[in-house]
Design a protein around this motif. Structure first.
Motif, PDB file in Angstrom:
ATOM      1  N   ALA A  73      40.598  33.324  45.001  1.00  8.97           N
ATOM      2  CA  ALA A  73      40.664  34.728  44.601  1.00  8.97           C
ATOM      3  C   ALA A  73      41.390  35.562  45.653  1.00  8.97           C
ATOM      4  O   ALA A  73      42.190  36.450  45.324  1.00  8.97           O
ATOM      5  CB  ALA A  73      39.249  35.272  44.378  1.00  8.97           C
ATOM      6  N   TYR A  95      45.093  34.968  45.464  1.00 10.55           N
ATOM      7  CA  TYR A  95      45.631  35.648  44.285  1.00 10.55           C
ATOM      8  C   TYR A  95      45.795  37.141  44.564  1.00 10.55           C
ATOM      9  O   TYR A  95      46.850  37.731  44.265  1.00 10.55           O
ATOM     10  CB  TYR A  95      44.701  35.420  43.094  1.00 10.55           C
ATOM     11  CG  TYR A  95      45.104  36.151  41.825  1.00 10.55           C
ATOM     12  CD1 TYR A  95      46.024  35.595  40.938  1.00 10.55           C
ATOM     13  CD2 TYR A  95      44.540  37.389  41.510  1.00 10.55           C
ATOM     14  CE1 TYR A  95      46.382  36.261  39.765  1.00 10.55           C
ATOM     15  CE2 TYR A  95      44.888  38.063  40.345  1.00 10.55           C
ATOM     16  CZ  TYR A  95      45.814  37.498  39.480  1.00 10.55           C
ATOM     17  OH  TYR A  95      46.165  38.162  38.327  1.00 10.55           O
ATOM     18  N   LYS A  96      44.766  37.773  45.133  1.00  7.95           N
ATOM     19  CA  LYS A  96      44.821  39.211  45.389  1.00  7.95           C
ATOM     20  C   LYS A  96      45.858  39.563  46.450  1.00  7.95           C
ATOM     21  O   LYS A  96      46.419  40.658  46.448  1.00  7.95           O
ATOM     22  CB  LYS A  96      43.432  39.727  45.796  1.00  7.95           C
ATOM     23  CG  LYS A  96      42.447  39.745  44.627  1.00  7.95           C
ATOM     24  CD  LYS A  96      41.151  40.449  44.969  1.00  7.95           C
ATOM     25  CE  LYS A  96      40.257  39.593  45.823  1.00  7.95           C
ATOM     26  NZ  LYS A  96      38.924  40.218  46.044  1.00  7.95           N
ATOM     27  N   LEU A 140      36.089  34.140  38.752  1.00  9.96           N
ATOM     28  CA  LEU A 140      37.404  34.651  39.139  1.00  9.96           C
ATOM     29  C   LEU A 140      37.732  35.943  38.391  1.00  9.96           C
ATOM     30  O   LEU A 140      38.290  36.883  38.976  1.00  9.96           O
ATOM     31  CB  LEU A 140      38.478  33.598  38.863  1.00  9.96           C
ATOM     32  CG  LEU A 140      38.449  32.360  39.779  1.00  9.96           C
ATOM     33  CD1 LEU A 140      39.451  31.321  39.289  1.00  9.96           C
ATOM     34  CD2 LEU A 140      38.750  32.746  41.229  1.00  9.96           C
ATOM     35  N   VAL A 165      40.608  38.688  38.914  1.00 14.82           N
ATOM     36  CA  VAL A 165      41.745  37.883  38.468  1.00 14.82           C
ATOM     37  C   VAL A 165      41.997  38.145  36.983  1.00 14.82           C
ATOM     38  O   VAL A 165      41.060  38.166  36.178  1.00 14.82           O
ATOM     39  CB  VAL A 165      41.490  36.375  38.698  1.00 14.82           C
ATOM     40  CG1 VAL A 165      42.644  35.542  38.139  1.00 14.82           C
ATOM     41  CG2 VAL A 165      41.305  36.096  40.192  1.00 14.82           C
TER      42      VAL A 165
END
Length: 254
Positions: free
Chosen positions: A109, A112-113, A146, A151
């Protein structure tokens, strides 16, 4: 069948399995001299497997190092491997109770961020057939987690057939048959050696991101020579990986 056999072999070659076998053998001995020698051998092996200084050194040699997310390159796909991410039997309804390897999910996560990955593949199925159909799958609950932490659901792909590391790579490759770029494999630091070997075998180019490190970075202290039950568990983890590497090599998976 392979899954059961590999787990049985892993148990027998783990510290707890070796000590179990030695105990049974010791009980069968009638010669007191041999019995005494076996007991001393048992205690020596027990000490090695439970000594924090010895096991932490071995882990630091085997584990892949962690690094800061800011120093990571950019990838389209991050592939997070399941196995201990979620406590499935407790995660009923909307509840999500994380498992011992949930750092894999959290780091995914964060990657991704930070826009280090733009899509996430969750790779892993149920292992054995589920006994209770009401218990959610680890893959589905990982997806739920997630999404809860921000996400976009459209950026999540689920690979739900794999039941071992070999199949993680095999079925990930099937979902990305013509993919030529490098993917980012996200799994525990102790698991990366075997995971990357499997992805290489399947000809899916992969870099790595280490999570859930077991080894510790600190200066030696005298108390590190005192046996610990927690260290015995760490020794089992590294033994399981070493056995896994041997079995996978024998099976042609790496």
């Amino acid at each position: 069948m392979f899954f059961v056999l590999s787990k049985t072999l892993a148990f027998l070659l783990k510290p707890i399995g070796i000590l179990f076998i030695l105990t049974l053998f010791n009980l069968s001995l009638k010669n007191r001299t041999k019995n005494k020698r076996m007991t001393i051998g048992f205690l020596v092996i027990l000490y090695i497997f439970s000594c924090p200084a010895i096991i932490n050194y071995m882990l630091k040699m085997y584990e892949f190092p962690t690094h800061e997310i800011v120093n990571s390159k950019n990838y389209e796909f991050g592939i997070v491997l399941t196995g201990g991410l979620i406590n499935e039997s407790k995660s009923l309804g909307d509840n999500i109770h994380l498992g011992p390897q949930s750092d894999r999910l959290w780091q995914t996560a964060e990657l991704y961020k930070a826009k280090k990955i733009t899509k996430i593949m969750i790779s892993g199925g149920d292992g054995f057939h589920k006994i209770d159909p009401l218990i959610p799958t680890e893959n589905d609950k990982s997806r739920d987690f997630l999404i809860k932490v921000g996400v976009n659901p459209e950026d999540i792909i689920q690979e739900k057939k794999a039941i071992n590391t070999h199949e993680n790579a095999k079925f990930s490759k099937q979902l990305l048959p013509n993919y030529k770029k490098t993917v980012l494999v996200i799994t525990s630091a102790f698991h990366l050696k075997r995971a990357l070997a499997c992805f290489e075998k399947e000809k899916l180019k992969a870099d790595w991101y280490a999570t859930s490190p077991i080894s510790r970075n600190y200066n030696f202290k005298l108390q590190d020579l005192i046996p610990s039950s927690g260290t015995l568990s760490d020794a089992e983890t590294i033994a399981n990986e070493l056995v896994g590497m041997v079995v996978y090599k024998f099976m042609g998976y790496i």
